[in-house]
Design an enzyme around this catalytic site. Structure first.
Site, PDB file in Angstrom:
ATOM      1  N   LYS A 175      12.577   9.054   6.912  1.00  0.00           N
ATOM      2  CA  LYS A 175      13.069   7.897   6.149  1.00  0.00           C
ATOM      3  C   LYS A 175      12.368   7.803   4.790  1.00  0.00           C
ATOM      4  O   LYS A 175      11.158   7.612   4.726  1.00  0.00           O
ATOM      5  CB  LYS A 175      12.791   6.587   6.905  1.00  0.00           C
ATOM      6  CG  LYS A 175      13.407   5.377   6.196  1.00  0.00           C
ATOM      7  CD  LYS A 175      12.926   4.070   6.771  1.00  0.00           C
ATOM      8  CE  LYS A 175      11.962   3.347   5.873  1.00  0.00           C
ATOM      9  NZ  LYS A 175      12.439   3.041   4.525  1.00  0.00           N
ATOM     10  N   GLU A 250      -1.512   7.280   5.661  1.00  0.00           N
ATOM     11  CA  GLU A 250      -2.163   7.388   4.344  1.00  0.00           C
ATOM     12  C   GLU A 250      -1.877   6.078   3.640  1.00  0.00           C
ATOM     13  O   GLU A 250      -0.736   5.811   3.268  1.00  0.00           O
ATOM     14  CB  GLU A 250      -1.572   8.597   3.599  1.00  0.00           C
ATOM     15  CG  GLU A 250      -2.528   9.160   2.581  1.00  0.00           C
ATOM     16  CD  GLU A 250      -2.303   8.569   1.218  1.00  0.00           C
ATOM     17  OE1 GLU A 250      -2.827   7.454   0.992  1.00  0.00           O
ATOM     18  OE2 GLU A 250      -1.624   9.190   0.407  1.00  0.00           O
ATOM     19  N   CYS A 284      -1.921   5.848  -4.825  1.00  0.00           N
ATOM     20  CA  CYS A 284      -2.836   5.351  -3.777  1.00  0.00           C
ATOM     21  C   CYS A 284      -4.280   5.607  -4.156  1.00  0.00           C
ATOM     22  O   CYS A 284      -5.158   4.812  -3.871  1.00  0.00           O
ATOM     23  CB  CYS A 284      -2.501   5.990  -2.441  1.00  0.00           C
ATOM     24  SG  CYS A 284      -2.477   7.778  -2.505  1.00  0.00           S
ATOM     25  N   GLU A 385      -5.688  -4.194  -3.657  1.00  0.00           N
ATOM     26  CA  GLU A 385      -4.913  -3.138  -4.322  1.00  0.00           C
ATOM     27  C   GLU A 385      -3.772  -3.781  -5.114  1.00  0.00           C
ATOM     28  O   GLU A 385      -2.908  -4.432  -4.532  1.00  0.00           O
ATOM     29  CB  GLU A 385      -4.338  -2.162  -3.285  1.00  0.00           C
ATOM     30  CG  GLU A 385      -3.638  -0.987  -3.924  1.00  0.00           C
ATOM     31  CD  GLU A 385      -3.083   0.002  -2.914  1.00  0.00           C
ATOM     32  OE1 GLU A 385      -2.395  -0.417  -1.966  1.00  0.00           O
ATOM     33  OE2 GLU A 385      -3.323   1.206  -3.091  1.00  0.00           O
TER      34      GLU A 385
END
Ligand code: TXE
Length: 491
Positions: A175, A250, A284, A385
Site C-alpha cells: 500500500k 521505520e 525521517c 517531529e
C-alpha cells in the site's frame, strides 16, 4: 477526469469493491492531477488470498533465487529507461524538486540491483555441534509480506521494501500513501510487464485506517513492514498482535546535528542546510536540531541565515528550484502551527516563518525555510517531529553537554557530528543513541548499509544484508551423521 487509476490484485487491474475514488493533488498548485480507485478492507483480503495462494500453491515458494534476481534486474532496467517519466511524475505528485526525484529514481534502480544481486549470494550458517551432527541454519521466505509506505519518498520507500522482500522469495501486498500513489502504480505496471506470476505482487490503494489497518491486522499476512509516523507505527504494532506478525518499523526522528568550533566552518554550514531543508524537511532522518558550540554560535547562525535566505523556493518542475512545496494543505497547516508554537514558547525566529503567497506560488503549499534560535530543551519545537522546513538551534558548552542535549529525545534515528578532531568525533558518535550517524557529513544513504533507529524511531533495519534478513525466517536443520537409536528409554 476520464481515467481512474486501478489497483493490481492477483494479476488484474481492478477497481475497488465499493467503487469509491480519490483525487490526487499536485502540492505545487493545489490542482487535481489524477483520480484513483479507493480500496477497501475487502480488497486487501482479496489481495492477501492471492498472495497466499501464489506463495503456497502456485509455486512461488519454490522459485529459484536466480529467477527472482532476473525479474528484479529487469525491473531495474525498465525503471532506468523510464527515469524521466518517473522523476517528473514523482515531482508532480509529491512536490519535491526534479533533481531530488531524479536522485530517488537512480537510488531506486541501484537498490533493485543490489537486492537482485544479493538473492543469489550465500545465506545461512553451519555450526560445529556435538553428537556427530551437522547443524546448519538456512534463511527462508516468511510468506505473505504486507507493506505500508509514506508520501515523502513514494518510489524509493516502495523499492526499499519490495526489492528485499521479493529477492528473499516472499509474495507481497503493498500500500502506497493515499496522497502519493502514482509512481507506485507505474511501478506495478513494470512488474506486470516483466511477468511476475499472478498474485506474487499486489497493489492495494486506499487510506491508512482502512486499507493499512487491514494489512496490519490480517491473519494471513505473515509480516508487516512500515515507514511513517511514530503514532501510526504504534497502532500498526497493536494491529499486528492479531497473529503475532513479524514487524519492521521505520518511524520518526528529531535528529541532532552537532557542530564543534573546530569543524570546517563552510562545510558544516552547507551540510546544516542540506540536513534540514532537503525534501522540504520531510525526511525521517532530517537534522532538525542543530547543536552549535557556544564560541561559534553567533557567527554560524549569521552565515546560516544568509545562505537560507538564498534558497530558491518554487515549483518542483522548474529546474532552478531548490526547495518545493510541502506535501498537502493539511500538513502545511500542521507545520505553520508548529511555527506559532515555537514563537509562543519564546524561541527566537531569525528566518522564514511564513507561508509563501507570491502570485506564482499562492495556490501551492509553500513555506519559507525557517530557523529558530535560543531554544530550550523543553520546547515542543525541540522535542516533536515537525517534518517540515523548520530548524531548531540549540547552544552547547562542551562535549558532555552536546551529548546530553543530543540524546535528550524520545527518538533515536540519526545524528551528525562536525569536527576536525577525529578522536572527539568518535567519542561523540559512540555515545549517540541513534541508528544512523555521520561524521563531517549529513544524509548520505547507502543501499549496502542498514537503515533504522533506536528508541521510538523504530524496530528492525532496512537496506543492506540486515534489511534482507528482515524478510526471512531462520530455520535450524540438524543432520544426524551417525544413524542409530538414541536408546533414551529401555526396551
Ligand atoms: O503519516 P502516517 P502522516 C511523520 C511526520 C508526519 C507524521 C504524520 O512527523 O508529520 O508522521 O504523517 C498509513 N494503519 N512521518 O499522517 O499516518 C498511511 O496511509 C495502517 C514520518 O502522513 O504514518 C500511509 O500509507 N496504516 C515518516 C502511511 O501509513 C496506516 C514519513 C504513513 O502515514 C494507518 C511520513 C493505520 N491506522 C510521516 N494510518 C518517516 N518516518 O519517514 C495511516 N497509515
Amino acid at each position: 477526469m476520464d481515467t481512474i487509476f486501478k489497483m493490481y490484485i492477483d494479476g488484474q487491474w481492478t477497481l475497488s469493491i465499493n467503487g469509491e475514488t480519490r483525487n490526487i493533488i499536485n502540492p505545487a498548485d493545489g490542482k487535481i492531477i489524477a483520480t484513483v480507485t479507493e480500496g477497501t478492507a475487502e480488497d486487501v483480503r482479496e489481495a492477501v488470498k492471492a498472495a497466499k495462494r501464489a506463495f503456497y500453491e502456485d509455486g512461488w515458494m519454490e522459485t529459484l533465487a536466480v529467477e527472482r534476481a532476473k525479474l528484479l534486474f529487469e525491473v531495474a532496467d525498465i525503471l532506468e529507461k523510464r527515469k524521466k517519466e518517473f522523476s517528473e511524475l514523482e515531482t508532480i505528485d509529491n512536490g519535491k524538486p526534479l533533481r531530488e526525484s531524479e536522485f530517488d529514481v537512480n537510488d531506486a534502480v541501484a537498490c533493485l540491483r543490489y537486492y537482485a544481486g544479493l538473492a543469489t549470494k550465500p545465506h545461512g550458517m553451519t555450526y560445529d555441534v556435538p553428537d556427530n551432527t551437522q547443524a546448519m541454519v538456512v534463511r527462508e521466505a516468511i510468506g505473505v509480506c504486507g507493506m505500508i509506505v509514506p508520501w515523502n519518498y513514494p518510489l524509493l520507500m516502495s523499492i526499499w521494501k519490495l526489492a528485499p522482500a521479493i529477492a528473499a522469495g516472499n509474495t507481497v501486498v503493498f500500500k502506497p500513501s493515499e496522497i502519493t500513489p502514482l509512481t507506485a502504480i507505474k511501478l506495478f505496471e513494470i512488474f506486470e510487464e516483466v511477468g511476475f506470476p499472478k498474485g506474487v505482487v499486489n497493489l492495494v490503494l486506499g487510506s491508512g485506517p482502512v486499507v493499512g489497518h487491514e494489512i496490519a491486522a490480517n491473519m494471513d499476512v505473515d509480516k508487516v513492514a512500515f515507514t511513517g509516523g511514530t503514532a501510526t507505527g504504534r497502532s500498526i504494532m497493536q494491529s499486528a498482535t492479531s497473529n503475532i506478525k513479524k514487524i519492521s518499523l521505520e518511524l520518526g526522528g528529531k535528529s541532532p546535528n552537532i557542530v564543534f568550533a573546530d569543524a570546517d566552518f563552510e562545510t558544516a554550514v552547507d551540510y546544516a542546510l542540506f540536513a534540514i531543508f532537503c525534501n522540504q524537511g520531510q525526511v525521517c532522518s532530517a537534522g532538525s536540531r542543530l547543536l552549535l558550540e557556544q564560541s561559534i554560535y553567533d557567527k554560524f547562525i549569521e552565515r546560516l541565515v544568509e545562505r537560507t535566505k538564498k534558497i530558491k523556493v518554487g515549483k518542483g518542475l522548474d529546474p532552478s528550484t531548490e526547495m518545493g512545496p510541502v506535501i498537502s494543505e493539511q500538513h502545511m497547516n500542521k507545520i505553520l502551527n508548529y511555527i506559532e508554537i515555537g514563537k509562543k514558547e519564546g524561541a527566537k525566529l531569525v528566518c522564514g516563518g511564513n507561508r509563501i503567497f507570491t502570485e506564482e506560488l499562492k495556490d501551492g503549499y509553500f513555506i519559507e525555510p525557517t530557523i529558530f534560535i535560543d531554544t530550550t530543551p523543553d520546547m515542543r519545537i525541540v522535542q516533536e517531529e515537525i517534518f517540515g522546513p523548520v530548524l531548531a538551534i540549540q547552544k552547547f558548552k562542551d562535549e558532555a553537554d552536546a551529548i546530553h542535549l543530543a540524546n535528550d529525545s524520545i527518538y533515536g534515528l540519526a545524528g551528525g557530528v562536525f569536527t576536525n578532531n577525529s578522536a572527539k568525533a568518535h567519542r561523540v558518535i559512540k555515545k549517540l543513541r541513534a541508528g544512523i550517524t555521520w561524521i563531517n557529513a549529513y544524509h548520505p544513504t547507502y543501499n549496502e548499509a542498514p537503515w533504522g533507529g533506536y528508541k521510538q524511531s523504530g524496530i528492525g533495519r532496512e537496506l543492506g544484508t540486515l534489511g534482507y534478513e528482515e524478510y526471512t525466517e531462520v530455520k535450524q536443520i540438524n543432520i544426524n551423521l551417525d544413524i542409530k537409536p538414541v536408546e533414551w528409554f529401555s526396551e
